[in-house]
Each structure stands twice: as structure tokens, then as C-alpha cells.
Design a protein around this motif. Structure first.
Motif, PDB file in Angstrom:
ATOM      1  N   ASP A  70      62.696 -39.381  25.837  1.00  0.00           N
ATOM      2  CA  ASP A  70      61.507 -39.929  26.814  1.00  0.00           C
ATOM      3  C   ASP A  70      60.382 -40.308  25.647  1.00  0.00           C
ATOM      4  O   ASP A  70      60.490 -40.694  24.230  1.00  0.00           O
ATOM      5  CB  ASP A  70      61.049 -38.691  27.350  1.00  0.00           C
ATOM      6  N   HIS A  71      59.098 -40.965  26.335  1.00  0.00           N
ATOM      7  CA  HIS A  71      58.150 -41.487  25.715  1.00  0.00           C
ATOM      8  C   HIS A  71      57.351 -40.526  24.547  1.00  0.00           C
ATOM      9  O   HIS A  71      56.896 -40.849  23.525  1.00  0.00           O
ATOM     10  CB  HIS A  71      57.227 -42.068  26.523  1.00  0.00           C
ATOM     11  N   ALA A  72      57.586 -39.117  24.921  1.00  0.00           N
ATOM     12  CA  ALA A  72      56.899 -38.243  23.882  1.00  0.00           C
ATOM     13  C   ALA A  72      57.695 -38.104  22.783  1.00  0.00           C
ATOM     14  O   ALA A  72      57.245 -38.405  21.607  1.00  0.00           O
ATOM     15  CB  ALA A  72      56.892 -36.847  24.665  1.00  0.00           C
ATOM     16  N   GLU A  73      58.998 -38.093  22.949  1.00  0.00           N
ATOM     17  CA  GLU A  73      59.756 -38.013  21.790  1.00  0.00           C
ATOM     18  C   GLU A  73      59.807 -39.190  20.849  1.00  0.00           C
ATOM     19  O   GLU A  73      59.825 -39.399  19.805  1.00  0.00           O
ATOM     20  CB  GLU A  73      61.306 -37.848  22.001  1.00  0.00           C
ATOM     21  N   PHE A  74      59.660 -40.364  21.403  1.00  0.00           N
ATOM     22  CA  PHE A  74      59.541 -41.721  20.852  1.00  0.00           C
ATOM     23  C   PHE A  74      58.397 -41.892  20.000  1.00  0.00           C
ATOM     24  O   PHE A  74      58.387 -42.374  18.840  1.00  0.00           O
ATOM     25  CB  PHE A  74      59.350 -42.992  22.083  1.00  0.00           C
ATOM     26  N   ASP A  75      57.461 -41.426  20.625  1.00  0.00           N
ATOM     27  CA  ASP A  75      55.941 -41.213  19.583  1.00  0.00           C
ATOM     28  C   ASP A  75      56.152 -40.449  18.652  1.00  0.00           C
ATOM     29  O   ASP A  75      55.563 -40.930  17.532  1.00  0.00           O
ATOM     30  CB  ASP A  75      54.848 -40.771  20.502  1.00  0.00           C
ATOM     31  N   VAL A  76      56.821 -39.190  18.610  1.00  0.00           N
ATOM     32  CA  VAL A  76      56.918 -38.306  17.340  1.00  0.00           C
ATOM     33  C   VAL A  76      57.795 -39.178  16.646  1.00  0.00           C
ATOM     34  O   VAL A  76      57.687 -39.223  15.184  1.00  0.00           O
ATOM     35  CB  VAL A  76      57.789 -37.175  17.753  1.00  0.00           C
ATOM     36  N   ARG A  77      59.006 -39.939  16.957  1.00  0.00           N
ATOM     37  CA  ARG A  77      59.898 -40.397  16.077  1.00  0.00           C
ATOM     38  C   ARG A  77      59.242 -41.935  15.384  1.00  0.00           C
ATOM     39  O   ARG A  77      59.313 -41.944  14.396  1.00  0.00           O
ATOM     40  CB  ARG A  77      61.180 -41.066  16.829  1.00  0.00           C
ATOM     41  N   PHE A  88      67.536 -45.076   6.945  1.00  0.00           N
ATOM     42  CA  PHE A  88      67.401 -45.027   8.337  1.00  0.00           C
ATOM     43  C   PHE A  88      68.843 -44.913   8.839  1.00  0.00           C
ATOM     44  O   PHE A  88      69.407 -45.885   9.491  1.00  0.00           O
ATOM     45  CB  PHE A  88      66.556 -46.105   8.746  1.00  0.00           C
ATOM     46  N   SER A  89      69.539 -43.717   8.696  1.00  0.00           N
ATOM     47  CA  SER A  89      70.764 -43.686   8.884  1.00  0.00           C
ATOM     48  C   SER A  89      70.973 -42.667  10.178  1.00  0.00           C
ATOM     49  O   SER A  89      72.114 -42.548  10.595  1.00  0.00           O
ATOM     50  CB  SER A  89      71.854 -43.241   7.767  1.00  0.00           C
ATOM     51  N   GLU A  90      70.044 -42.347  11.033  1.00  0.00           N
ATOM     52  CA  GLU A  90      70.140 -41.377  12.192  1.00  0.00           C
ATOM     53  C   GLU A  90      71.022 -42.134  13.236  1.00  0.00           C
ATOM     54  O   GLU A  90      70.849 -43.151  13.543  1.00  0.00           O
ATOM     55  CB  GLU A  90      69.000 -40.854  12.689  1.00  0.00           C
ATOM     56  N   SER A  91      71.809 -41.348  13.766  1.00  0.00           N
ATOM     57  CA  SER A  91      72.634 -42.142  14.952  1.00  0.00           C
ATOM     58  C   SER A  91      71.631 -42.553  16.131  1.00  0.00           C
ATOM     59  O   SER A  91      72.195 -43.779  16.746  1.00  0.00           O
ATOM     60  CB  SER A  91      73.614 -40.995  15.689  1.00  0.00           C
ATOM     61  N   TRP A  92      70.594 -42.285  16.239  1.00  0.00           N
ATOM     62  CA  TRP A  92      69.595 -42.685  17.250  1.00  0.00           C
ATOM     63  C   TRP A  92      68.926 -44.051  17.025  1.00  0.00           C
ATOM     64  O   TRP A  92      68.263 -44.531  17.750  1.00  0.00           O
ATOM     65  CB  TRP A  92      68.710 -41.444  17.882  1.00  0.00           C
TER      66      TRP A  92
END
Length: 405
Positions: A381-388, A344-348
Motif C-alpha cells: 500500500d502507499h504507507a509501505e511504499f513511503d517506507v521503502r 537492489f536485489s529484493e524481489s519486490w
């Protein structure tokens, strides 16, 4: 001889770690002495530490009084709900400032807090003590579904839901001390947590977030993850913050931090559930730190020590929202294979904690933040949060193999 702040550091010592990995005790403007158990003392090697057994509360109590008599204690602080009562008693016995028992009960006893708020016109669930069985049965007849919970509990432990008189009868047959429980009207809505840093009775920053339905604190027994994502704008955020301000005002918190939970119904009504005068658990502190630049646990120590003037400026990040996912297990077994932090090394991804190793025994989650792993991460945003979160969930569990019993 310089007196110190006594910190009752019950629980995982990693709760004293900031988002950047540093200790929240570093750079405090006053000396501290930490009471910790043997397993967690390693997290406090740079400060004065005394090893205690939390199971022997009387001994901890006497050690604290002895420390005060011999070396001086000017403040008592804790991040742990189960130590709030002892901290309040010690402050009173030592004759020092901060919440004494008569004040701390407003943030510990679910009946006391709701009675005070209801008297002030704040919407709370209708409730009654389980010591009065007839009142419980009448409440069930009125609402058809009740939540039964310890009056001073935490972590969603020992919470039950009843819908029939037979279920009430079964609950009483299994409970030896019903006077330690309260029953309340079941509220159908989405559960939110609202967290404030309060100085001199005024909220400096308030962070609010939903627990995603089906992935909230109460769902730990099902093994679903614990998921929450901060609100960064909008009318509901403003209403939740105003509701929190009113609760803080009624309960008269002078200096400290809060972790309040409330429901938002399908009609938009906000209904108080409970509040604690300590930081939220399960990664909530780190999620908020990533969004607002203030670590609530360190803020509590500064406020308890009378140095609220040293709180960092609030710097809300724009264009991103922080969220978290805590992984929970519902089955017992031995770990054969597990994810590692390096996966889990992504910068985000702002924080990774994985407590799984091949060969270890994995029991079912015993409370809401009994995690096998925790990720704190940002999204646009919340949409990207759900995908991630879906992608991260699949990554974590595709690497996990448990041999069941």
C-alpha cells in the motif's frame, strides 16, 4: 515488397524495453524500420535500422520520404514528444493514416489544447500568449502568481514562475521569442499524471498517480528524486479517470495512448494542465506495466499499426501498488563511488537502472527525467511504499560519492 512501420526512435533506446527486459519490438505482427542515432542503434540490432542525426531534422525528413518511396511505409510511430510533429507531417505527406498536423496540435500546443477544452466546459487554467505582454501583466494582477512555459515544450524545460511585475520584466528581458510561450494562472495543488490506452475513441485502461510533492517533474533543478506511486482504488481514482475520458473525447483521440497532467486542489477540484499523445517518460510505462500487465509503448505501436485487436487483456494486480523513484543530481562533479544494480536485489524491486560509474563526469539534471538511476518497485500500500522509498533513497545515496568542481 512489404511496407513497414517507421519508428522515429529518438532518445534512449532503452525506452523500447519492457519490464521483463525484452524488446517491445519482439513479436510485432508487422515489420518495422527504426531510425536511431549511432549511440542507441545497438538496442535495435534485430530489426532494420537506419542511423540518423536528430540534430539534422531536414535530413531525417528526407530519409523517411525516401524510405517510403523505395520500400513503402504504412505507419509512422514515435515515443518521443520532440518527434510527434515530424511524425504527423510524414503521415500527411505519405498519405497514410494516424494523426496529421491538424490533429497532433491538439496534443502538442498547450494553448490549442486548453482552448478546445475550455470551450467544452473542462476546467483549465486561465492563460494568455506571452506575445501580448499587457495581457500577461493583467493576468498576474488577477492571480498574483503565474507559470510561464513553452507552448510546445516538454520535460519541464524553460518553465518559469513569476509573482511580481519586476519578475515579468526580467523574464521578457531574457527571452528573445516570447510568442513561443504562454502564461497561465498558477494552480496550487498536487500534480497527478493520468495515462490512458485508447482504442476507437474509448479508454481500455487508465492509470493515475500523483507526483509526490517536492519530488515532481518541476523539481529537477533542486536535485530531489522523481517519485510517483499508482492509485489502485478510491473515489479520486474514479474521478481522474472520468476527467481523462472527457479530455480524450473533447480532443477526439481515436487510437493511441495519452500522458495527461492535472492538478487536484485542496478543495478536490481537478484542473487540467496538459496532455501528450505518447507514453509518459521516466519509468512511468514500466510502473504501469507492473500494475496492469500492458506496456503502453508497445500498445502505441500496435494501435499505430492498426492492430489494437492484439492488445493484451488488462489484468490489474490486487494487493499491491507499483511506484517509481528516479534519482536526480543538482551539482556538477566527478563520480568517485556509486551504487550498483546488485545492491537492489529484493524481489519486490521490479526494475533497476543505474547510470553511474566511477570516474565519469556528472552534470546537473537538465530536465525532469534526467536520471542517474531509476527503481520501479511494488508495495502492499502507499504507507509501505513511503517506507521503502525512504530506505532505497538512503541506500542509493550512502553509496554515492561525487567530487564537486
Amino acid at each position: 515488397m512489404m511496407s513497414k512501420m517507421l519508428i522515429l526512435a529518438r532518445g534512449d533506446g532503452r525506452a523500447f524495453t519492457a519490464l521483463d527486459g525484452s524488446s517491445i519490438l519482439e513479436g510485432l505482427p508487422f515489420p518495422v524500420v527504426v531510425f536511431a542515432d549511432k549511440a542507441n542503434a545497438k538496442y535495435f540490432e534485430k530489426v532494420d535500422t537506419e542511423i540518423v542525426r536528430w540534430s539534422n531534422k531536414d535530413d531525417v525528413h528526407q530519409r523517411a520520404l525516401r524510405r517510403h518511396a523505395e520500400h513503402g511505409v504504412f505507419a509512422v510511430a514515435t515515443l518521443d514528444e520532440q518527434m510527434v510533429d515530424l511524425a504527423a507531417v510524414l503521415r500527411k505527406e505519405m498519405g497514410i493514416g494516424g494523426a496529421h498536423p491538424e490533429h497532433s496540435q491538439r496534443f502538442r500546443n498547450k494553448v490549442v489544447m486548453k482552448e478546445a477544452l475550455r470551450a467544452a466546459g473542462v476546467r483549465v487554467p486561465e492563460h494568455t500568449s506571452c506575445a501580448d505582454r499587457a495581457a500577461v501583466e493583467a493576468l498576474l494582477a488577477k492571480y498574483q502568481r503565474l507559470a510561464i512555459k513553452p507552448v510546445d515544450g516538454q520535460g519541464s524545460r524553460d518553465v518559469s514562475f513569476v509573482q511580481t511585475q519586476q519578475e515579468v520584466e526580467h523574464w521578457y528581458s531574457q527571452t528573445q521569442a516570447p510568442n513561443g510561450f504562454e502564461a497561465e494562472e498558477f494552480i496550487d495543488g498536487v500534480l497527478y499524471h493520468v495515462n490512458a490506452v485508447v482504442r476507437d475513441g474509448k479508454s481500455l485502461v487508465t492509470a493515475s498517480a500523483p507526483y509526490l510533492p517536492g519530488m515532481a517533474n518541476i523539481d529537477f533543478a533542486a536535485g530531489t528524486p522523481f517519485v510517483s506511486v499508482l492509485l489502485t482504488e478510491g473515489e479520486l481514482k474514479a474521478r481522474l479517470e472520468a476527467f481523462s475520458d472527457r479530455v480524450v473525447e473533447v480532443l477526439a483521440l481515436g487510437n493511441g495512448v495519452t500522458h495527461m497532467e492535472c492538478f487536484v486542489t485542496s478543495k478536490g477540484e481537478i484542473v487540467f494542465l496538459e496532455i501528450a499523445a505518447r507514453p509518459g517518460g521516466g519509468g512511468i510505462v514500466l510502473m504501469i506495466e507492473g500494475q496492469y500487465g500492458v506496456n503502453y509503448s508497445r500498445a502505441l505501436l500496435l494501435l499505430e499499426g492498426g492492430r489494437g485487436d492484439l492488445l493484451p487483456p488488462i489484468q490489474a494486480k490486487t494487493g499491491q501498488t507499483l511506484g517509481l523513484m528516479g534519482f536526480r543530481n543538482s551539482l556538477a562533479g566527478f563520480v568517485k563511488r556509486a551504487a550498483t544494480p546488485e545492491m537492489f536485489s529484493e524481489s519486490w524491486i521490479r526494475h533497476v537502472k543505474i547510470d553511474l560509474k566511477p570516474g565519469q563526469f556528472l552534470p546537473p539534471a537538465a530536465h525532469c527525467t534526467d536520471f542517474t538511476g531509476l527503481l520501479v518497485f511494488s508495495s502492499a500500500d502507499h504507507a509501505e511504499f513511503d517506507v521503502r522509498r525512504v530506505s532505497l533513497y538512503e541506500r542509493f545515496y550512502s553509496s554515492l560519492e561525487v567530487q564537486g568542481l
